[in-house]
Write a protein that holds these residues in place. Structure first.
Motif, short mmCIF file in Angstrom:
data_model
loop_
_atom_site.label_atom_id
_atom_site.label_comp_id
_atom_site.label_asym_id
_atom_site.label_seq_id
_atom_site.Cartn_x
_atom_site.Cartn_y
_atom_site.Cartn_z
N PHE A 26 -12.01 2.94 4.14
CA PHE A 26 -11.65 2.18 2.93
C PHE A 26 -12.24 1.95 1.93
CE2 PHE A 26 -12.49 -1.64 1.02
CZ PHE A 26 -10.64 -1.99 0.10
N ARG A 27 -12.13 2.57 0.03
CA ARG A 27 -12.39 2.11 -1.04
C ARG A 27 -11.36 1.70 -1.75
NH1 ARG A 27 -13.82 8.20 -1.65
NH2 ARG A 27 -14.99 7.39 -3.94
N ASP A 28 -12.37 1.02 -2.65
CA ASP A 28 -11.68 0.34 -4.20
C ASP A 28 -12.75 0.84 -4.53
OD1 ASP A 28 -11.11 -1.44 -6.19
OD2 ASP A 28 -10.07 -2.43 -4.69
N GLU A 29 -12.53 1.67 -5.58
CA GLU A 29 -13.33 2.39 -7.61
C GLU A 29 -13.74 0.54 -8.22
OE1 GLU A 29 -14.87 3.96 -7.30
OE2 GLU A 29 -14.82 5.43 -5.33
N THR A 160 -20.93 -8.09 -11.16
CA THR A 160 -19.52 -7.01 -11.45
C THR A 160 -20.04 -6.34 -10.28
OG1 THR A 160 -20.38 -6.90 -13.53
CG2 THR A 160 -19.54 -5.51 -12.39
N TYR A 161 -18.76 -5.87 -9.80
CA TYR A 161 -18.99 -4.83 -8.31
C TYR A 161 -18.09 -4.49 -8.72
CZ TYR A 161 -19.23 -9.16 -5.31
OH TYR A 161 -20.70 -10.28 -4.24
N ARG A 162 -18.80 -2.25 -8.76
CA ARG A 162 -18.45 -1.34 -9.17
C ARG A 162 -17.52 -1.06 -7.81
NH1 ARG A 162 -21.88 1.72 -12.20
NH2 ARG A 162 -23.62 0.35 -11.10
N TRP A 163 -17.77 -1.78 -7.06
CA TRP A 163 -17.01 -0.06 -5.97
C TRP A 163 -17.48 -0.88 -4.10
CZ3 TRP A 163 -20.05 1.55 -2.14
CH2 TRP A 163 -21.10 2.23 -2.66
N VAL A 164 -16.58 -0.81 -3.43
CA VAL A 164 -15.79 -1.57 -2.11
C VAL A 164 -15.99 -0.35 -1.12
CG1 VAL A 164 -15.80 -2.98 -0.53
CG2 VAL A 164 -15.83 -4.16 -2.80
N LYS A 165 -16.88 -0.11 -0.56
CA LYS A 165 -16.47 0.79 0.55
C LYS A 165 -16.39 0.55 1.93
CE LYS A 165 -17.10 4.42 -2.91
NZ LYS A 165 -18.05 5.36 -2.72
#
Length: 174
Positions: A26-29, A160-165
């Protein structure tokens, strides 16, 4: 012999991949607010997309606020093969003084009801938040409610959240 060793290292699947190419489940940029929604409707954060990711800001609390601190967050539901990609990681490049950030992760049943919940350690400075679900759950595919939390001072807080993986907990399984 040395040439053969160097050649084999350069062609190694792990060393030949840039970090952005490492397999993820899973990834969200964090380039869009979609599909993130407000988690704490009592104290919703202002959410904006910046060049560094999704920034969540909590203003000064209203007069008569009954708590010593404030918190809120954003959430989204994902399906994740924890057997292959059990390690969730979030990059937090900015966090204001007096603020904190962490994950809350809920395992959902077929009716999207929480059956088990987890919380990561908090960070109070820029860095990464990590949580290894593979050590907490049986190897399977789960429906999860991933919650990105910001909290802190009643004077105001932001992160601030840059990405979640989601990465493999075992790099050899990649």
């Amino acid at each position: 012999m040395t040439t053969l060793l160097i050649a084999s290292l350069l062609t190694s699947p792990v060393l030949s991949q840039r970090p952005s190419e490492v397999p993820t489940g899973f990834r969200d940029e964090m380039r869009s607010l979609v599909p993130w929604t407000i988690y704490n409707k009592e104290r919703p954060p202002a959410m904006t997309v910046t060049s560094k990711g999704i920034k969540m800001t909590l203003p000064h609390v209203p007069e008569g606020w009954p708590y010593a601190y404030q918190w809120s967050g954003a959430r989204r539901k994902i399906t994740l093969d924890v057997a292959r990609y059990g390690r969730l990681v979030a990059d937090v490049p900015e966090i204001t003084k007096g603020s904190y950030a962490h994950f809350e992760i809920a395992v959902l049943d077929a009716k999207d009801q929480e059956v088990k919940g987890f919380r990561s350690e908090s960070v109070t400075e820029p860095g990464q938040i990590q949580f290894d679900l593979s050590t907490q759950l049986l190897p399977a595919t789960y429906r999860l409610d991933v919650r990105l939390i910001v909290g802190g001072s009643n004077e105001g807080a932001s992160a601030t959240y840059r990405w979640v993986k989601a990465f493999s907990s075992n790099p050899s399984r990649g």
